[in-house]
Motif scaffolding. Structure first.
Motif, short mmCIF file in Angstrom:
data_model
loop_
_atom_site.label_atom_id
_atom_site.label_comp_id
_atom_site.label_asym_id
_atom_site.label_seq_id
_atom_site.Cartn_x
_atom_site.Cartn_y
_atom_site.Cartn_z
N ALA A 42 0.87 -1.24 0.06
CA ALA A 42 -0.10 0.02 0.20
C ALA A 42 0.80 1.14 -0.10
CB ALA A 42 -0.85 -0.09 1.09
N GLY A 43 1.97 1.03 0.17
CA GLY A 43 3.13 1.84 0.10
C GLY A 43 3.15 3.42 -0.32
N VAL A 44 4.11 3.84 -1.01
CA VAL A 44 4.14 5.31 -0.94
C VAL A 44 3.08 6.04 -1.68
CG1 VAL A 44 5.68 6.75 -2.24
CG2 VAL A 44 6.54 4.63 -1.39
N ALA A 45 2.48 7.11 -1.10
CA ALA A 45 1.61 7.88 -1.66
C ALA A 45 2.18 8.57 -2.64
CB ALA A 45 0.86 8.73 -0.79
N SER A 88 -3.90 11.85 9.50
CA SER A 88 -3.66 10.39 10.20
C SER A 88 -3.59 9.55 8.80
CB SER A 88 -5.17 10.10 10.37
OG SER A 88 -5.06 8.80 11.32
N TYR A 89 -4.17 9.51 7.60
CA TYR A 89 -3.84 8.58 6.67
C TYR A 89 -2.32 8.96 6.02
CZ TYR A 89 -4.36 6.11 2.23
OH TYR A 89 -4.17 5.12 1.51
N ALA A 90 -2.14 10.07 6.05
CA ALA A 90 -0.49 10.34 5.53
C ALA A 90 0.36 9.86 6.61
CB ALA A 90 -0.46 11.72 5.60
N VAL A 91 0.18 9.83 7.99
CA VAL A 91 1.06 9.22 8.70
C VAL A 91 1.29 7.70 8.83
CG1 VAL A 91 1.28 8.76 11.27
CG2 VAL A 91 0.87 11.10 10.55
N THR A 92 0.06 7.20 8.48
CA THR A 92 0.08 5.80 8.25
C THR A 92 0.76 5.51 7.06
OG1 THR A 92 -2.13 5.79 9.16
CG2 THR A 92 -1.42 3.90 8.00
N GLN A 93 0.65 6.17 6.04
CA GLN A 93 1.34 5.90 4.87
C GLN A 93 2.91 6.15 4.88
OE1 GLN A 93 -0.77 4.41 2.87
NE2 GLN A 93 -0.77 5.71 1.05
N ARG A 94 3.36 6.98 5.71
CA ARG A 94 4.66 7.25 5.78
C ARG A 94 5.29 6.80 7.18
NH1 ARG A 94 4.75 13.99 5.42
NH2 ARG A 94 7.16 13.68 5.10
N THR A 95 4.74 5.70 7.63
CA THR A 95 5.23 5.07 8.63
C THR A 95 6.62 4.49 8.43
OG1 THR A 95 2.93 4.42 9.44
CG2 THR A 95 4.88 3.16 10.34
N PHE A 96 6.75 4.07 6.97
CA PHE A 96 8.17 3.60 6.72
C PHE A 96 9.31 4.54 6.85
CE2 PHE A 96 10.96 0.35 5.32
CZ PHE A 96 11.59 0.65 4.41
N ILE A 150 8.95 7.56 8.48
CA ILE A 150 9.27 8.06 9.98
C ILE A 150 10.20 6.96 10.44
CG2 ILE A 150 8.14 8.40 12.01
CD1 ILE A 150 5.61 9.34 10.47
N GLY A 151 10.01 5.82 10.29
CA GLY A 151 10.92 4.75 10.94
C GLY A 151 12.25 4.99 10.68
N ILE A 152 12.51 5.22 9.19
CA ILE A 152 13.78 5.56 8.68
C ILE A 152 14.63 6.59 9.44
CG2 ILE A 152 15.27 6.13 6.75
CD1 ILE A 152 13.92 4.15 5.11
N ARG A 153 13.70 7.47 9.36
CA ARG A 153 14.16 8.94 9.98
C ARG A 153 14.64 8.72 11.42
NH1 ARG A 153 12.83 14.15 7.68
NH2 ARG A 153 11.91 13.68 5.53
N MET A 154 13.67 8.12 12.01
CA MET A 154 13.99 7.97 13.59
C MET A 154 15.19 6.90 13.83
SD MET A 154 10.32 8.08 15.33
CE MET A 154 10.82 8.33 16.95
N ALA A 155 15.26 6.06 13.14
CA ALA A 155 16.36 4.91 13.10
C ALA A 155 17.81 5.76 12.71
CB ALA A 155 16.17 3.77 12.24
N LEU A 156 17.66 6.83 11.87
CA LEU A 156 18.70 7.75 11.57
C LEU A 156 18.97 8.56 12.63
CD1 LEU A 156 18.69 7.76 7.83
CD2 LEU A 156 20.06 6.46 8.99
N GLU A 192 9.76 -1.65 14.24
CA GLU A 192 8.46 -2.16 13.81
C GLU A 192 8.20 -1.33 12.35
OE1 GLU A 192 7.59 -4.51 16.34
OE2 GLU A 192 6.08 -4.10 14.86
N ALA A 193 8.32 -0.22 12.47
CA ALA A 193 7.94 0.56 11.07
C ALA A 193 8.78 0.10 9.97
CB ALA A 193 8.23 2.22 11.39
N LEU A 194 10.15 -0.34 10.35
CA LEU A 194 11.30 -0.74 9.01
C LEU A 194 10.61 -2.16 8.57
CD1 LEU A 194 14.37 0.64 10.31
CD2 LEU A 194 12.84 1.54 8.19
N ARG A 195 10.23 -2.92 9.63
CA ARG A 195 9.80 -4.31 9.42
C ARG A 195 8.34 -4.29 8.71
NH1 ARG A 195 9.13 -7.28 14.31
NH2 ARG A 195 10.82 -6.05 15.15
N GLY A 196 7.38 -3.49 9.05
CA GLY A 196 6.27 -3.69 8.51
C GLY A 196 6.14 -3.01 7.19
N GLY A 197 7.32 -2.23 6.72
CA GLY A 197 7.21 -1.44 5.31
C GLY A 197 7.97 -2.40 4.49
#
Lengths: 123, 912
Positions: free
Chosen positions: B509-512, B810-818, B820-826, B907-912
């Motif tokens: 369902a990935g990238v918007a 809300s929808y945009a946040v869901t879309q960008r979970t991946f 966001i995960g990367i950003r926070m991991a970095l 979680e984010a990186l795995r789910g994406g």
């Protein structure tokens, strides 16, 4: 005589538009890319006809769709070969259609000479 | 420079169809690069270069698009011809839509409807949200429209109502005199009939009780001009309409039901009135509210055409019927010509400085004209709410569209054209909208009843509000338009995107895509803009209302009980009338809980108007047109004190201002300024035009008091002591309004006051018992009602916009979970993520607010005739609206933003 598929019968494709005629004619000198065609046309018409990108490539698309030209290999001698550049090559069908068009134009020119629209060229 | 030029050319390339761009775009970009270099080398002018490039791009892109469309159409007809000879395949994905474009449009529509219905049933929660939003939005619109329909659109109860017109005069004349009426009748071309009427009071005597009713005295031809058939009996015959005719009366439907129980035998019976016996000859149909809804009886005016009243006496209203082929403007010009003629023929009556200006308007405008702008403002406002609801639904559908990409891609792969898929999506939207509209219509039935119950009586024809065919048609139209509106966005997207890519990427369902984001930003921004416009409008109305409510009326309206009393049927001469009111006020003053009482000729705000010509300071002028005029009123001595009006100079009235004392008058500020500018008016004199009238001395100047309506200007006004009025002010009215200032709740004293009056004269009818504050409230009722509703709609709009923003973020946040995960991991801080999300929200809000503010100025200009004391360009209100909206946007965005902050990178990186 084997039945020639309608699409490849040269007579069905003429008359050509002025730009199509120019493009096909310039390609008889060898493979050219888009800008090269424009340059040749400019030279040949003394700078009168300057083809821009949209006009040229629409024509290229039509000629390519009808099988009169095809993308060819870039010449080895082009050191600046931009990977985006496509060189075009006149196909056999294209040559036949061009010939048919030139014959048509020749008979038209002859008619003009007979009727003294232009002076006959000594043959 | 070259890089910029190449970027510009890249933008121009986007004009071409996607397929063409994919095939030749890179080559064209290369072409452009060489072309540009050559142009620079050869010294070609930059202007000429770009002109040629631009022209070529525009022309060839347009031509290429047209060719592409034609090619697709040809391909489709080839495909359908091919498919007709093969069996159709069902698509399992979501129902059995066939992609056979060769089918008749009807069968395609039916297939789409079936598939749409299945889709709705399969996603009950989602469908419920959408249907609920639509039902509320459409329902509210239909409810408001039903009120608009009843008040403004439903035909009036007159034959061919559009041709019935009212003819009046502009200020300062307002009405028409008897000779002018006769002259109009005889000389005015373009009218099929002209009648006159004036308001009055009738007193019915039944069972020993006096009942005061509103009467309309009507000239001959009145009922035939209006063309309404009575529901029982008949209207006047020509004999009855002239002097000496039988004493007859026509009654209203309300009176018939209220006082006679709808008994048909009342027609032809005799009714005792204060003026004598009269036969009831007919009953008008319900809703025949002419000249007003309060009129209960119509009696013949009986003008004596041989001996008409003076030309200067303006008191008649006129109503006429346009002849076939005549136009309103034509008759208006003819009336103006007549007026000019009179000004030439009667210079002693008409002043050159106050020319007559006839006003001709359809009678509908006269009846509902005041309410029209308020109702239309409400309709516009609730329309905006529906638009915002549409945006929310469109966003929801877009979100679902993302989820359905696979299903739609399968269809496209099986041969459905973009137009076909778009058609299917539009059908789904239309079905949702029509279902929502049907529910909304049902809601609107109750809604319109609620509106009528809450609406003030100042809005006429509320009894006509019903859900009729016009309302149902409106509901259908709004539903279809709504469906197309919110359905267009997902459908257009589906039509454009027909590639098989969604099938390749494994369905993530990935990238918007950036285009989706753009569309949603646009949608949310438009929501914000609409909400800003609505909030500003409601705010301006609120400020207007406050301004009005704080207007200095010139008297104190609190704790004031008012009622009307008429001295009839018992005959009173002038002394007896004066004695009555003197005794009445004395006795009322003695009642416990009463601070003071007075009787007056008319009640401020509610009544007023009319002006008498006067002579000033001994200067007798023959030409009436050269005299000033002033609004008269007759009052008892306690008037100024009871009304709490400030006396600026001199004194008010006392008991010494009796009938035989020196005639005196008190004037208001406007009159003092007009007649004696810069001087002390005390001691000056005025006189009525009647030669027998005595010269009256000015003994006091009182502050201006608002008379007819709060927003009208204060005209010059003169006050006469009631005891002297018969001599100095033409007459002492037998119908007076009592005002009683109380210490507590005014209405609680009403029975006691009535008893006092009853004791003095049991037959004198008392009516219109109400407090001054309710009179004030009634004068502002339409405005108050409209303001309340506008505020409610604005609050609704704010809520919907907030929900919309929440949904999108809300929808945009869901879309960008991946992401966001990367950003926070970095190493991005949670606060940084929050800021990232809120920045998006702010961007949408700012764009929307900017557009909204511009829209608000335009809207306010349209509304400016309804705004009082507030400029339409009110910075404060607009800024408040924007701040409110920004607040809601931030709150709406913060909730999902906080969710983003709490994303677990792993979680984010795995789910994406």
């Amino acid at each position: 005589m084997p039945r020639v598929p309608e699409r490849s019968h040269p007579e069905s494709r003429i008359p050509l538009t002025p730009v199509e005629l120019l493009v096909l004619t310039m390609l008889t000198a060898g493979d050219r890319h888009g800008y090269g065609i424009r340059q040749d046309v400019l030279d040949h018409t003394n700078g009168e006809i300057a083809l821009e990108a949209g006009n040229l490539y629409r024509t290229v698309r039509r000629l390519e769709n009808d099988g009169l030209i095809e993308p060819g290999q870039p010449p080895n001698s082009d050191p600046h070969a931009d990977p985006r550049r496509i060189y075009y090559h006149l196909t056999a069908d294209g040559r036949r259609v061009l010939a048919a068009e030139m014959r048509r134009l020749r008979s038209l020119v002859r008619l003009a000479e007979e009727r003294r629209v232009i002076a006959p060229v000594p043959r | 420079m070259t890089a910029v030029a190449e970027r510009v050319f890249a933008v121009l390339l986007r004009l071409y169809p996607k397929e063409f761009r994919a095939r030749y775009g890179p080559a064209m970009a290369d072409f452009f690069r060489e072309r540009r270099l050559a142009a620079l080398e050869s010294g070609e002018s930059r202007f000429g270069f770009w002109l040629r490039v631009l022209r070529d791009a525009l022309v060839s892109a347009a031509a290429e698009r047209a060719t592409a469309v034609a090619r697709r159409a040809r391909a489709r007809s080839h495909m359908s011809a091919h498919a007709r000879s093969t069996t159709r395949r069902d698509v399992r994905a979501s129902g059995r839509a066939s992609h056979n474009d060769g089918d008749s449009p009807m069968s395609i529509l039916l297939q789409d409807l079936r598939s749409a219905a299945r889709g709705i049933v399969r996603h009950p929660g989602f469908s419920a949200v959408i249907l609920g939003t639509l039902a509320l939005g459409i329902g509210a619109n239909v409810a408001i429209f039903s009120v608009v329909n009843g008040v403004l659109l439903r035909p009036l109860p007159f034959r061919d109502a559009a041709r019935v017109v009212s003819l009046t005069q502009a200020a300062p004349y307002y009405s028409v005199s008897e000779p002018e009426f006769r002259d109009y009748r005889n000389g005015l071309k373009g009218l099929d009939g002209l009648a006159a009427y004036t308001n009055g009071i009738g007193i019915l005597l039944r069972g020993g009780e006096s009942q005061q009713v509103r009467a309309a005295r009507v000239s001959d031809g009145f009922f035939s001009v209006l063309g309404t058939t009575p529901v029982a009996g008949r209207t006047f015959t020509p004999d009855e309409e002239v002097r000496g005719g039988a004493s007859v009366v026509v009654i209203s439907y309300q009176l018939w039901q209220r006082s006679y129980g709808g008994d048909r035998s009342v027609v032809g019976s005799e009714q005792q009135m204060a003026s004598g016996k009269a036969t009831i000859i007919g009953v008008m149909p319900p809703h025949f509210d002419f000249p007003s809804a309060e009129v209960d009886i119509w009696v013949p005016l009986r003008l004596d055409y041989d001996s008409l009243w003076t030309r200067n006496n303006h008191y008649l209203q006129l109503v006429g019927r346009l002849a076939r082929g005549a136009s309103l403007d034509g008759v208006r010009s003819a009336a103006l010509a007549l007026d000019r003629q009179w000004m030439r023929d009667y210079p002693e009556t008409y002043s050159g400085t106050e020319p007559m200006l006839p006003t001709l308007e359809p009678v509908a405008d006269t009846i509902v004209g005041e309410s029209r702008p308020y109702l239309l403002a409400l309709l516009g406002s609730i329309g905006f709410v529906l638009l915002i609801a549409c945006v929310n639904v469109a966003n929801l559908l877009l979100a679902r569209g993302e989820v359905r990409r696979k299903e739609l891609a399968v269809r496209a792969a099986l041969g459905a054209s973009g137009a076909r898929i778009a058609g299917q999506l539009l059908t789904e939207s239309a079905l949702l909208a029509i279902l929502g509209g049907a529910i909304g219509l049902a809601l609107a039935v109750g809604g319109s009843r609620l509106l009528v119950a809450l609406a003030p009586a100042s809005i006429p024809r509320l009894d006509q509000v019903t859900v009729d065919w016009r309302v149902a048609l409106f509901a259908l139209g709004v539903s279809v338009a709504t469906g197309l509106l919110f359905g267009m966005v997902p459908a257009a997207r589906a039509a454009r995107r027909r590639s098989a890519h969604p099938l390749k990427d494994g369905g993530r369902a990935g990238v918007a895509t950036s285009s989706v984001k753009r569309v949603r930003t646009l949608l949310v921004a438009s929501e914000v803009a609409l909400a800003v416009v609505m909030l500003t409008g409601a705010g301006l109305f609120l400020r207007s209302l406050r301004e009005l409510q704080q207007t200095d009326l010139g008297f104190d309206p609190s704790r004031l009980l008012t009622m009307q009393v008429t001295l009839a049927p018992r005959p009173y001469n002038d002394e007896e009338a004066a004695l009555f009111f003197d005794q009445a006020t004395r006795r009322i003053d003695a009642l416990p809980g009463v601070e003071g009482s007075t009787a007056m000729g008319w009640l401020p705000i509610a009544d007023g108007g009319g002006a008498w010509s006067i002579l000033v300071d001994g200067r007798v002028v023959k030409n009436i047109s050269e005299t000033p005029a002033s609004q008269p009123t007759q009052v008892t001595p306690g008037y100024f004190a009871t009304m709490k009006m400030r006396i600026l100079r001199g004194r008010g009235f006392t008991d010494t201002d009796a009938a035989d004392a020196q005639p005196v008058v008190v004037v208001n500020e406007s009159m003092a300024r007009q007649l004696w500018p810069g001087l002390n008016p005390l001691g000056h004199t005025i006189r009525m035009m009647n030669p027998e009238s005595p010269w009256v001395t000015v003994v006091g100047v009182v502050q201006n008091m608002r008379s007819s309506g709060i927003t009208a200007d204060v005209p010059p006004t003169m006050f006469f002591p009631y005891a002297q009025a018969a001599k100095s002010a033409y007459y002492a009215p037998r119908t007076m309004t009592l005002a009683v200032r109380t210490t507590g709740d005014p209405l609680r004293l009403a029975p006691a006051v009535r008893r006092v009056l009853h004791d003095l004269d049991a037959t004198a009818p008392v009516s219109s018992i109400r407090t001054m504050e309710s009179v004030l409230g009634a004068s502002m009722a339409s405005r108050h009602f409209t303001t309340d509703l506008l505020l409610g709609f604005a609050a609704l709009a704010l809520t919907l916009a907030g929900i919309g923003i929440y949904g999108v973020v809300s929808y945009a946040v869901t879309q960008r979970t991946f992401e966001i995960g990367i950003r926070m991991a970095l190493g991005a801080a949670p606060a940084g993520v929050l800021a990232l999300v809120l920045r998006e929200v702010l961007r949408m809000a700012v764009i929307g607010a900017a557009v909204g503010m511009a829209g608000a100025v335009v809207m306010a200009r349209l509304l400016r005739s309804m705004l009082v004391g507030v400029s339409y360009f009110d910075v404060g209100t607009t800024v408040t609206a924007v701040v409110l909206l920004a607040g809601v946007a931030l709150i709406a965005g913060t909730v999902p933003a906080r969710r983003a902050m709490m994303v677990e990178p792993t979680e984010a990186l795995r789910g994406g």
